[in-house]
Enzyme design. Structure first.
Site, PDB file in Angstrom:
ATOM      1  N   ASP A  89       0.881  -1.176   0.000  1.00  0.00           N
ATOM      2  CA  ASP A  89       0.000   0.000   0.000  1.00  0.00           C
ATOM      3  C   ASP A  89       0.917   1.223   0.000  1.00  0.00           C
ATOM      4  O   ASP A  89       2.131   1.103   0.198  1.00  0.00           O
ATOM      5  CB  ASP A  89      -0.883  -0.005   1.264  1.00  0.00           C
ATOM      6  CG  ASP A  89      -1.767   1.239   1.374  1.00  0.00           C
ATOM      7  OD1 ASP A  89      -2.443   1.571   0.392  1.00  0.00           O
ATOM      8  OD2 ASP A  89      -1.768   1.895   2.433  1.00  0.00           O
ATOM      9  N   SER A  90       0.320   2.391  -0.193  1.00  0.00           N
ATOM     10  CA  SER A  90       1.103   3.626  -0.101  1.00  0.00           C
ATOM     11  C   SER A  90       1.653   3.816   1.311  1.00  0.00           C
ATOM     12  O   SER A  90       2.647   4.504   1.501  1.00  0.00           O
ATOM     13  CB  SER A  90       0.219   4.819  -0.454  1.00  0.00           C
ATOM     14  OG  SER A  90      -0.858   4.907   0.472  1.00  0.00           O
TER      15      SER A  90
ATOM     16  N   GLY B   6      -3.067   9.272  -3.181  1.00  0.00           N
ATOM     17  CA  GLY B   6      -4.388   9.687  -3.640  1.00  0.00           C
ATOM     18  C   GLY B   6      -4.512  11.023  -4.354  1.00  0.00           C
ATOM     19  O   GLY B   6      -5.506  11.253  -5.037  1.00  0.00           O
TER      20      GLY B   6
ATOM     21  N   CYS C 105      -4.426  -1.451  -1.911  1.00  0.00           N
ATOM     22  CA  CYS C 105      -4.638  -0.011  -2.050  1.00  0.00           C
ATOM     23  C   CYS C 105      -5.593   0.196  -3.225  1.00  0.00           C
ATOM     24  O   CYS C 105      -5.300  -0.271  -4.336  1.00  0.00           O
ATOM     25  CB  CYS C 105      -3.293   0.659  -2.330  1.00  0.00           C
ATOM     26  SG  CYS C 105      -3.399   2.404  -2.746  1.00  0.00           S
TER      27      CYS C 105
ATOM     28  N   THR D  28      -6.387   3.015  -4.736  1.00  0.00           N
ATOM     29  CA  THR D  28      -5.835   3.962  -5.705  1.00  0.00           C
ATOM     30  C   THR D  28      -4.863   3.242  -6.640  1.00  0.00           C
ATOM     31  O   THR D  28      -4.911   3.404  -7.865  1.00  0.00           O
ATOM     32  CB  THR D  28      -5.109   5.107  -4.964  1.00  0.00           C
ATOM     33  OG1 THR D  28      -5.942   5.562  -3.886  1.00  0.00           O
ATOM     34  CG2 THR D  28      -4.793   6.252  -5.884  1.00  0.00           C
TER      35      THR D  28
ATOM     36  N   GLU E 272      -1.997   8.103   8.678  1.00  0.00           N
ATOM     37  CA  GLU E 272      -0.554   7.806   8.622  1.00  0.00           C
ATOM     38  C   GLU E 272       0.154   8.255   9.907  1.00  0.00           C
ATOM     39  O   GLU E 272       1.230   7.774  10.230  1.00  0.00           O
ATOM     40  CB  GLU E 272       0.099   8.504   7.417  1.00  0.00           C
ATOM     41  CG  GLU E 272      -0.164   7.834   6.078  1.00  0.00           C
ATOM     42  CD  GLU E 272       0.483   6.459   5.944  1.00  0.00           C
ATOM     43  OE1 GLU E 272       1.662   6.311   6.298  1.00  0.00           O
ATOM     44  OE2 GLU E 272      -0.212   5.513   5.502  1.00  0.00           O
TER      45      GLU E 272
ATOM     46  N   CYS F 124     -11.096   3.212   0.468  1.00  0.00           N
ATOM     47  CA  CYS F 124      -9.652   3.409   0.665  1.00  0.00           C
ATOM     48  C   CYS F 124      -9.281   2.533   1.843  1.00  0.00           C
ATOM     49  O   CYS F 124      -9.988   2.523   2.861  1.00  0.00           O
ATOM     50  CB  CYS F 124      -9.354   4.876   0.974  1.00  0.00           C
ATOM     51  SG  CYS F 124      -7.661   5.176   1.574  1.00  0.00           S
ATOM     52  N   THR F 125      -8.186   1.795   1.703  1.00  0.00           N
ATOM     53  CA  THR F 125      -7.856   0.816   2.745  1.00  0.00           C
ATOM     54  C   THR F 125      -7.433   1.467   4.059  1.00  0.00           C
ATOM     55  O   THR F 125      -7.362   0.792   5.094  1.00  0.00           O
ATOM     56  CB  THR F 125      -6.762  -0.155   2.253  1.00  0.00           C
ATOM     57  OG1 THR F 125      -5.635   0.609   1.803  1.00  0.00           O
ATOM     58  CG2 THR F 125      -7.278  -1.025   1.125  1.00  0.00           C
ATOM     59  N   HIS F 126      -7.122   2.755   4.039  1.00  0.00           N
ATOM     60  CA  HIS F 126      -6.833   3.442   5.305  1.00  0.00           C
ATOM     61  C   HIS F 126      -8.091   3.618   6.164  1.00  0.00           C
ATOM     62  O   HIS F 126      -8.009   3.651   7.387  1.00  0.00           O
ATOM     63  CB  HIS F 126      -6.263   4.839   5.038  1.00  0.00           C
ATOM     64  CG  HIS F 126      -4.811   4.863   4.651  1.00  0.00           C
ATOM     65  ND1 HIS F 126      -4.360   4.434   3.435  1.00  0.00           N
ATOM     66  CD2 HIS F 126      -3.715   5.289   5.331  1.00  0.00           C
ATOM     67  CE1 HIS F 126      -3.042   4.591   3.374  1.00  0.00           C
ATOM     68  NE2 HIS F 126      -2.625   5.117   4.510  1.00  0.00           N
TER      69      HIS F 126
HETATM   70  N1  DGL Z   1      -4.817   3.214   0.999  1.00  0.00           N
HETATM   71  C1  DGL Z   1      -4.961   3.741  -0.292  1.00  0.00           C
HETATM   72  C2  DGL Z   1      -6.240   3.410  -0.980  1.00  0.00           C
HETATM   73  O1  DGL Z   1      -6.820   2.395  -0.705  1.00  0.00           O
HETATM   74  C3  DGL Z   1      -4.305   4.999  -0.709  1.00  0.00           C
HETATM   75  C4  DGL Z   1      -4.326   6.162   0.162  1.00  0.00           C
HETATM   76  C5  DGL Z   1      -3.382   7.193  -0.363  1.00  0.00           C
HETATM   77  O2  DGL Z   1      -2.186   6.923  -0.410  1.00  0.00           O
HETATM   78  O3  DGL Z   1      -3.859   8.263  -0.743  1.00  0.00           O
HETATM   79  O4  DGL Z   1      -6.675   4.128  -1.842  1.00  0.00           O
END
Ligand code: DGL
Length: 269
Positions: free
Chosen positions: A14-15, A47, A77, A79, A155, A187-189
């Site tokens: 992931d990012s 993103g 992720c 994105t 983050e 978004c996985t975050h």
């Molecule tokens: N966790 C990511 C997603 O699912 C990306 C978040 C990011 O880096 O902007 O989109």
């Protein structure tokens, strides 16, 4: 892949820390598997960046993971998946599992006919999301809501602060006003702030996140190729890597993963 490919690890990236929400589901469904997790922290968030940059980063991280002799890759992720998965499938010869906003299941369960989709700007502007809305958005109003600034807060592990809550209220209020009854965490975050989201929208609103579905899909792909490790002797090893400042990243990953872990610095990736 080596001859004894079953023994190889699964690569997940992931990012940043968002993919840990998918890693958690993989860990629980596939406890015997060795997992390698890369947080591309030095380049997060993805993103708001341009698509070429994101594709280049995904290719670099994938090449690193393939060098570790992985048997499958999970792009944890949204994105990265919506922008780069086609290219990634072209450069590797192992199963690649991605993640996309759960628009299809949300469209099925909504009763009010109003669905909110929270994701990064880049994800929401992608042709993949446009296609999902076309396919499943008939008779459903899709409220696509980018959440600038939210990934940065996660983050830094600022999950329960008044500022993060206020930010979420700003994203959620307009969709509540329109009668939303289903919200997609695209978004996985965002599962890391799921409880706050649920508190704001109330229990009558269904919150959908696809981490468990991604882990199931990975299991099917491994089974098809006889790559799944038997569960009798769970190894459970997870190795964490990051392209960012290790001290800070290790603290945040440990906090979000739920126990102290060491993180290896990925130089030059
Ligand atoms: N966790 C990511 C997603 O699912 C990306 C978040 C990011 O880096 O902007 O989109």
């Amino acid at each position: 892949m080596t001859a004894n490919a079953q023994q190889s690890a699964i690569g997940v990236f992931d990012s940043g820390v968002g993919g840990l929400t998918v890693l958690r589901a993989i860990r629980s469904q596939l406890p015997a598997e060795k997992l390698l997790y890369v947080a591309d922290t030095a380049h997060a968030p993805y993103g708001e960046r341009n698509p070429e940059y994101i594709v280049d980063r995904c290719v670099a991280v994938t090449r690193f993971l393939v060098q570790q002799d992985i048997k499958a890759l999970v792009v944890a992720c949204n994105t990265a998946s919506v922008l780069a998965i086609t290219q990634l499938r072209e450069i590797v010869d192992i199963p690649v599992v991605g993640i996309e906003p759960a628009i299809k299941p949300a469209a099925k369960v909504t009763r009010s006919g109003v669905v909110g989709v929270l994701a990064t700007s880049r994800t929401l502007q992608s042709p993949g999301v446009e296609r999902l809305c076309e396919l499943y958005g008939n008779n459903v109003e899709m409220i696509l809501t980018p959440c600038p600034g939210l990934v940065e807060k996660i983050e830094r592990a600022e999950l329960n602060t008044p500022e993060t809550r206020a930010m979420l209220e700003g994203f959620l209020s307009p969709m509540l006003d329109k009668g939303v009854d289903t919200i997609v965490l695209g978004c996985t975050h965002y599962p890391f702030v799921r409880q706050t989201i649920q508190d704001i929208v109330g229990n009558a609103v269904t919150v959908v996140e696809p981490g468990a579905a991604v882990a199931r899909q990975l299991g099917h792909r491994l089974d098809k190729l006889s790559l799944r490790l038997p569960e009798e002797s769970p190894d459970g090893r997870v190795t964490f890597f990051s392209t960012g400042q290790i001290g800070d990243v290790a603290t945040v990953i440990s906090a979000l993963w739920g126990r102290a872990v060491s993180v290896r610095y990925l130089e030059g990736v």
